[in-house]
Motif scaffolding. Structure first.
Motif, PDB file in Angstrom:
ATOM      1  N   TYR A   1      -7.429   8.141  11.390  1.00  0.00           N
ATOM      2  CA  TYR A   1      -6.311   8.094  12.332  1.00  0.00           C
ATOM      3  C   TYR A   1      -5.403   6.939  11.967  1.00  0.00           C
ATOM      4  CZ  TYR A   1      -9.050  11.619  14.602  1.00  0.00           C
ATOM      5  OH  TYR A   1      -9.765  12.781  14.834  1.00  0.00           O
ATOM      6  N   CYS A   2      -4.570   7.175  11.020  1.00  0.00           N
ATOM      7  CA  CYS A   2      -3.536   6.280  10.518  1.00  0.00           C
ATOM      8  C   CYS A   2      -3.986   5.372   9.377  1.00  0.00           C
ATOM      9  CB  CYS A   2      -2.904   5.424  11.606  1.00  0.00           C
ATOM     10  SG  CYS A   2      -1.307   4.786  11.033  1.00  0.00           S
ATOM     11  N   LEU A   3      -3.245   5.482   8.289  1.00  0.00           N
ATOM     12  CA  LEU A   3      -3.464   4.639   7.117  1.00  0.00           C
ATOM     13  C   LEU A   3      -2.311   3.668   6.937  1.00  0.00           C
ATOM     14  CD1 LEU A   3      -4.662   7.548   4.798  1.00  0.00           C
ATOM     15  CD2 LEU A   3      -6.078   5.637   5.564  1.00  0.00           C
ATOM     16  N   GLY A   4      -1.375   3.670   7.888  1.00  0.00           N
ATOM     17  CA  GLY A   4      -0.225   2.779   7.773  1.00  0.00           C
ATOM     18  C   GLY A   4       0.764   3.236   6.708  1.00  0.00           C
ATOM     19  N   LEU A   5       0.691   4.514   6.344  1.00  0.00           N
ATOM     20  CA  LEU A   5       1.613   5.055   5.330  1.00  0.00           C
ATOM     21  C   LEU A   5       2.576   6.028   6.007  1.00  0.00           C
ATOM     22  CD1 LEU A   5      -1.132   5.792   2.636  1.00  0.00           C
ATOM     23  CD2 LEU A   5       0.371   3.811   2.755  1.00  0.00           C
TER      24      LEU A   5
ATOM     25  N   GLY B   1      -4.051  -0.088  14.519  1.00  0.00           N
ATOM     26  CA  GLY B   1      -4.550   1.282  14.443  1.00  0.00           C
ATOM     27  C   GLY B   1      -3.572   2.351  14.851  1.00  0.00           C
TER      28      GLY B   1
ATOM     29  N   ARG C   1       0.570  -4.646   8.307  1.00  0.00           N
ATOM     30  CA  ARG C   1       0.141  -4.386   6.937  1.00  0.00           C
ATOM     31  C   ARG C   1       1.145  -4.948   5.939  1.00  0.00           C
ATOM     32  NH1 ARG C   1       1.688  -1.273   3.346  1.00  0.00           N
ATOM     33  NH2 ARG C   1       2.880   0.296   4.460  1.00  0.00           N
TER      34      ARG C   1
ATOM     35  N   GLU D   1      -9.240   0.544   7.315  1.00  0.00           N
ATOM     36  CA  GLU D   1      -8.381   1.567   6.699  1.00  0.00           C
ATOM     37  C   GLU D   1      -7.329   0.953   5.774  1.00  0.00           C
ATOM     38  OE1 GLU D   1      -9.231   1.359   9.818  1.00  0.00           O
ATOM     39  OE2 GLU D   1      -9.895   3.291  10.578  1.00  0.00           O
ATOM     40  N   TYR D   2      -7.301  -0.375   5.688  1.00  0.00           N
ATOM     41  CA  TYR D   2      -6.300  -1.063   4.872  1.00  0.00           C
ATOM     42  C   TYR D   2      -6.944  -1.798   3.692  1.00  0.00           C
ATOM     43  CZ  TYR D   2      -2.547  -0.556   8.432  1.00  0.00           C
ATOM     44  OH  TYR D   2      -1.584  -0.088   9.287  1.00  0.00           O
TER      45      TYR D   2
ATOM     46  N   ARG E   1      -8.472  -4.029  10.096  1.00  0.00           N
ATOM     47  CA  ARG E   1      -9.090  -2.698  10.099  1.00  0.00           C
ATOM     48  C   ARG E   1      -9.472  -2.268   8.687  1.00  0.00           C
ATOM     49  NH1 ARG E   1      -4.915   1.664  10.063  1.00  0.00           N
ATOM     50  NH2 ARG E   1      -6.274   2.714  11.512  1.00  0.00           N
TER      51      ARG E   1
ATOM     52  N   THR F   1       2.847   2.642  12.791  1.00  0.00           N
ATOM     53  CA  THR F   1       3.010   1.201  12.647  1.00  0.00           C
ATOM     54  C   THR F   1       2.473   0.755  11.301  1.00  0.00           C
ATOM     55  OG1 THR F   1       0.890   0.822  13.689  1.00  0.00           O
ATOM     56  CG2 THR F   1       2.819   0.652  15.081  1.00  0.00           C
ATOM     57  N   PHE F   2       3.186  -0.158  10.704  1.00  0.00           N
ATOM     58  CA  PHE F   2       2.731  -0.693   9.419  1.00  0.00           C
ATOM     59  C   PHE F   2       3.313  -2.082   9.164  1.00  0.00           C
ATOM     60  CE2 PHE F   2       5.865   2.745   9.055  1.00  0.00           C
ATOM     61  CZ  PHE F   2       6.984   2.042   8.652  1.00  0.00           C
TER      62      PHE F   2
ATOM     63  N   MET G   1       0.815  -1.220   0.000  1.00  0.00           N
ATOM     64  CA  MET G   1       0.000   0.000   0.000  1.00  0.00           C
ATOM     65  C   MET G   1       0.852   1.275   0.000  1.00  0.00           C
ATOM     66  SD  MET G   1      -3.288   0.737   2.412  1.00  0.00           S
ATOM     67  CE  MET G   1      -3.839   2.360   2.922  1.00  0.00           C
TER      68      MET G   1
ATOM     69  N   PHE H   1      -7.719  12.197  21.091  1.00  0.00           N
ATOM     70  CA  PHE H   1      -7.835  10.912  20.400  1.00  0.00           C
ATOM     71  C   PHE H   1      -8.511   9.881  21.299  1.00  0.00           C
ATOM     72  CE2 PHE H   1      -5.954   6.778  19.120  1.00  0.00           C
ATOM     73  CZ  PHE H   1      -6.448   6.731  17.828  1.00  0.00           C
TER      74      PHE H   1
END
Lengths: 516, 158
Positions: B122-126, A183, A191, A224-225, A222, A187-188, A10, A434
Motif C-alpha cells: 500500500y504505497c511505494l511513494g512512486l 504510508g 522520501r 517500503e522505502y 517504513r 505522498t512522497f 527512488m 484498507f
C-alpha cells in the motif's frame, strides 16, 4: 571535467536512473570524455525523471526523461556543453514549474550531492545549528513557535508547543523521534527530502535535541522505502565522520546521535503512539492519550515526535529567522507546503508553495490535468484517510482551516487525481477495506466498524436495501469518527462520507441498473 | 530470497546477541533473522523470547502483528504490487487482478515452482509514476502487464 547530475531518488530509479547513470559513464569512457557523475536528489519534476543535468557556464541544463537508448544521441548532440536535443528542457532553474515555486524546505533537494557534507555546508547547511548553539534552548523553542510551523504529518499541531512541553520537563533522558512512516498514498515528500537532502533532517533533529535536552534521536522509516534506508544510513555516517553527530559536536559540549530504525509494513505505525510502541519492540498498538508522548513517550521518557518535513524545515527557520517563515502563507497556515501531486496527472511531482493556492489551480494548471486526458472527477487530498473533493470545490484555498470547514483535510499535502472513469463506491469500499487490513485492533469502532463498513458497502453494491444501508453506513462512519482511539479509525470515514456526499449517484447505480 | 541460509538455533542466537545492545531490539533482530534465513522460524521466535525475557506468546504476538515478517519461506523472488489509491487512479486494481488470474495466483501466494511470491503493498511513494511495483527491492514505475509477465519469466528462469 564536466559535472553531470543523475538522481538517486527512488522515483527516478524506478524510471531507470541507475541504468542510465551506468550507460552515461560507459559512453563517456568510450568517447574519452572526462565526466563526474553526481547522484543528486530529485528536483521534483517527476514526469521528467530520469532528468540528467549538465553543469555549463549558463547554468545547469536539463535533459529528460532520458532513457538508456538516448545516451548516444545526447553525446552526439553535445549535451556536455548544453547542446540542443529533443529532450532538452533548457536551464533547469528557469523551467516554469521551478520558477513558480517558493522552495524553502526543498531548496537544496535535487541541487546538491546529498551525501556530501561539504556540498551541504556550501549551500548554507548547518548554519541553523550554529545559530542554535549561539542562542540556546529557550530562544530556539521561541523561534520555532513564532515561525508558526505546524506538523506536516496531517494533524497540523504547532511544532513549537510540542518542543516547549518536552523542554519544560525535568532534565534526564529524553528522545527526539522522527516519524518517517510515510504510508499514505499520494505522498512522497518525506522520501524525497531523505534521499535528496538527508543532512537537513539530521541537522533539524540535532537542533531539536539541543533545544529539549535529548542526546538521542531515532528515525522510524517504513520498510517500503529501501532506497531511502541506504541513502539515509550513509548520511548519518557522513555526518558522524564530519563531527556533526556524536560527542561534543563541533566543540559545543553537546552530544547527540541519530539511529535509523526500519518498520515492518504496518500502516498504523505512522500514528505516533503506535510508532513508539513499535520502536520499543512491541506490537504497534496505539496508546490512549493522555499522557502525551511529550510527557511519557519512548521508553516512558519525554519525547518529541515530529514528521520528517517539520524537522527538516527547522534548520532553515533558525537560519533565516522565524519572521521570514511566518510572513509566508495565509491565516493560521504559515509558511510553505510541499504539495505532492500524484495519481492520474500529466505533470506529477513535488511543488512547494506558500499556503493559500486554490485547489483547482494545482490540479488543472500546475499538474496539467489528467494523464489519460479525460475530465477530472475527484481529488483525494491528504492520503487514504483524506476526503474526495469534487471539481465543484476547486476554488478552495489550500489551507488547514479552509479545508476543515468543508469536512476535508489537507493532511500532509498529498493530492491524488482521478478521472471520470473512477467508481466512488469502489473507492469508498477500498477505504474501509484498507482500514480493516491495517487496524491495530485495539479499539472496537475501528476494528469492527471497518469490517462492517466493507460488508455494508457490498450490500449497497448488490442493490440490497440501498437507502437503508446507506443510512447504516453513515451511522458506522459516525461511530468510527467519534469512538476510535486514533486517526486511523477516526479519519477512515472521511473518504467514505465525502464519496457519499459528493458522488451520491455512484452509490445508487445498482438500484438504477435493477430498475432498467 | 535467493541464497537464504539454512536455519540453526546457534546462528539465530548469534544474530540475536549482536543486537542486544540496542534499545528496543526486537524489530532489528526480526529484520536480521529474516534477511539471513528468508523467514522467521518459530524456533527463532522461541530464542528471542528467551533472550528478551518475555513470554513466547508475547513474542509471537509481536511477530504476527507486522505484515513484513512471515513464518514460512517465501518464493525465491518477491514481487510487490501497489494497490493504493494513486495506483488505482491509473487502473492498478484491474491490472493486478488480471495478472493474478493469468498466473492463477491469489495475493500472498507463491508460484508452484517456488520462484515468485506476489504480495500487495500500500504505497511505494512512486505515486507520480503510478502504477508502481517493487521486485526484490527494485522499484518499477509505470508498470504494465508486459512488465509483470516479464518479471515472472525472469523469476522462473533463474
Amino acid at each position: 571535467m564536466t559535472k553531470i547530475y543523475i538522481p538517486l531518488d527512488m522515483a527516478a530509479v524506478a524510471m531507470g536512473a541507475d541504468r542510465l547513470a551506468a550507460a552515461v559513464a560507459k559512453e563517456a569512457a568510450a568517447r574519452g570524455q572526462q565526466v563526474e557523475i553526481v547522484r543528486n536528489g530529485s528536483r521534483g519534476m517527476l514526469w521528467l525523471e530520469p532528468l540528467i543535468e549538465v553543469e555549463t557556464p549558463a547554468g545547469r541544463v536539463g535533459y529528460g526523461p532520458a532513457k538508456v537508448k538516448d545516451v548516444a544521441s545526447l553525446f552526439d548532440a553535445g549535451f556536455l556543453t548544453g547542446g540542443a536535443h529533443a529532450l532538452s528542457i533548457g536551464v533547469v532553474e528557469e523551467h516554469p514549474w521551478m520558477k513558480r515555486q517558493n522552495r524553502f524546505t526543498f531548496v537544496r533537494c535535487g541541487v546538491i550531492d546529498p551525501l556530501s557534507v561539504a556540498d551541504y555546508e556550501a549551500h548554507d547547511g548547518f548554519k541553523g545549528l550554529k545559530r542554535a548553539f549561539e542562542i540556546g534552548s529557550a530562544a530556539i523553542v521561541d523561534e520555532v513557535a513564532k515561525s508558526g510551523l505546524r506538523g506536516r504529518g496531517g494533524a497540523g499541531f504547532p511544532t513549537g508547543i510540542k518542543w516547549k512541553t518536552v523542554a519544560d520537563c525535568a532534565p534526564g533522558q529524553k528522545y527526539v523521534v522522527v516519524n518517517a512512516d510515510e504510508g499514505d498514498s499520494g505522498t512522497f515528500a518525506d522520501r524525497m527530502i531523505m534521499e535528496g537532502d538527508p543532512l537537513s533532517l539530521i541537522e533539524g533533529m540535532t537542533i531539536c535535541g539541543y533545544a529539549i535536552g535529548a542526546s538521542k534521536g531515532y528515525v522510524y522509516l517504513r520498510s517500503e522505502y529501501p532506497v531511502v534506508a541506504k541513502v539515509f544510513q550513509a548520511a548519518i555516517e557522513k555526518a558522524r565522520d564530519a563531527g556533526w553527530l556524536g560527542q561534543n559536536i563541533k566543540g559545543s559540549g553537546f552530544d547527540f546521535d541519530v539511529e535509523l530504525r526500519i518498520g515492518a509494513g504496518a500502516y498504523v505505525c505512522g500514528e505516533e503512539t503506535s510508532l513508539l510502541e513499535s520502536l520499543e519492540g512491541k506490537r504497534g498498538i496505539v496508546r490512549a492519550k493522555p499522557p502525551l508522548p511529550a510527557h511519557v513517550g519512548l521508553f516512558g521518557k519525554p519525547t518529541v515526535v515530529n514528521n520528517v518535513l517539520s524537522m527538516a524545515t527547522v534548520p532553515m527557520i533558525l537560519e533565516k529567522g522565524a519572521k521570514h517563515y511566518a510572513d509566508l502563507g495565509v491565516g493560521r497556515s504559515r509558511g510553505t507546503m510541499p504539495l505532492q501531486i500524484a495519481g492520474n496527472v500529466k505533470f506529477g511531482g513535488l511543488f512547494e508553495t506558500d499556503f493559500g493556492i486554490p485547489l483547482g489551480t494545482i490540479v488543472n494548471d500546475i499538474a496539467g490535468g489528467t494523464r489519460t486526458g479525460r475530465p477530472v472527477k475527484a481529488v483525494q487530498v491528504g492520503g487514504p484517510l483524506g476526503a474526495y473533493v469534487p471539481v465543484s470545490l476547486f476554488d478552495l484555498p489550500f489551507d488547514y482551516e479552509a479545508f476543515a470547514a468543508k469536512d476535508s483535510l489537507i493532511g500532509h499535502g498529498g493530492l491524488v487525481v482521478f478521472d471520470d472513469t473512477i467508481d466512488m463506491l469502489w473507492m469508498a469500499r477500498f477505504g474501509m477495506e484498507f482500514c480493516a487490513i491495517e487496524s491495530c485492533g485495539k479499539c472496537t469502532p475501528c476494528r469492527i466498524g471497518s469490517t462492517r463498513g466493507v460488508e455494508t458497502i457490498d450490500k449497497i453494491r448488490n442493490g440490497q436495501d440501498v437507502e437503508k444501508n446507506i443510512e447504516l453506513l453513515k451511522d458506522l462512519c459516525h461511530t468510527m469518527k467519534f469512538g476510535s482511539l486514533c486517526a486511523l479509525g477516526g479519519f477512515a470515514p472521511y473518504p467514505v462520507e465525502s464519496a457519499l456526499r459528493h458522488f451520491p449517484e455512484d452509490f445508487r447505480k445498482s438500484a438504477l441498473e435493477a430498475a432498467e | 530470497m535467493a541464497g537464504a541460509a539454512q536455519y540453526s538455533d546457534e546462528r539465530a542466537r548469534e544474530i540475536i546477541a549482536a543486537h542486544m545492545g540496542l534499545e528496543g531490539p526486537a524489530l532489528p533482530i526480526l529484520h536480521a533473522l529474516q534477511a539471513e534465513f528468508g523467514y522467521v522460524p518459530d524456533s527463532a521466535v522461541k530464542e528471542m523470547a528467551t533472550a528478551l525475557n518475555i513470554s513466547r506468546a508475547e513474542m509471537h504476538g509481536v511477530v504476527t502483528f507486522y505484515h513484513d515478517f512471515h513464518s514460512a519461506p517465501h518464493g525465491r523472488h518477491t514481487l510487490k504490487i501497489c494497490r493504493a489509491e494513486s495506483c488505482q487512479s491509473m487502473g492498478a486494481e484491474k491490472q493486478a487482478n488480471d495478472f493474478l488470474a493469468r498466473q492463477k495466483l491469489e495475493w500472498h501466494q507463491t508460484t508452484p515452482d517456488g520462484s515468485l511470491t506476489v504480495e500487495p503493498v500500500y504505497c511505494l511513494g512512486l505515486c507520480a509514476h503510478s502504477p508502481a511495483a517493487l521486485y526484490d527491492g527494485e522499484p518499477i514505475g509505470q508498470v504494465d502487464a508486459a512488465t509483470l509477465d516479464e518479471i515472472v519469466a525472469e523469476a522462473k528462469g533463474e
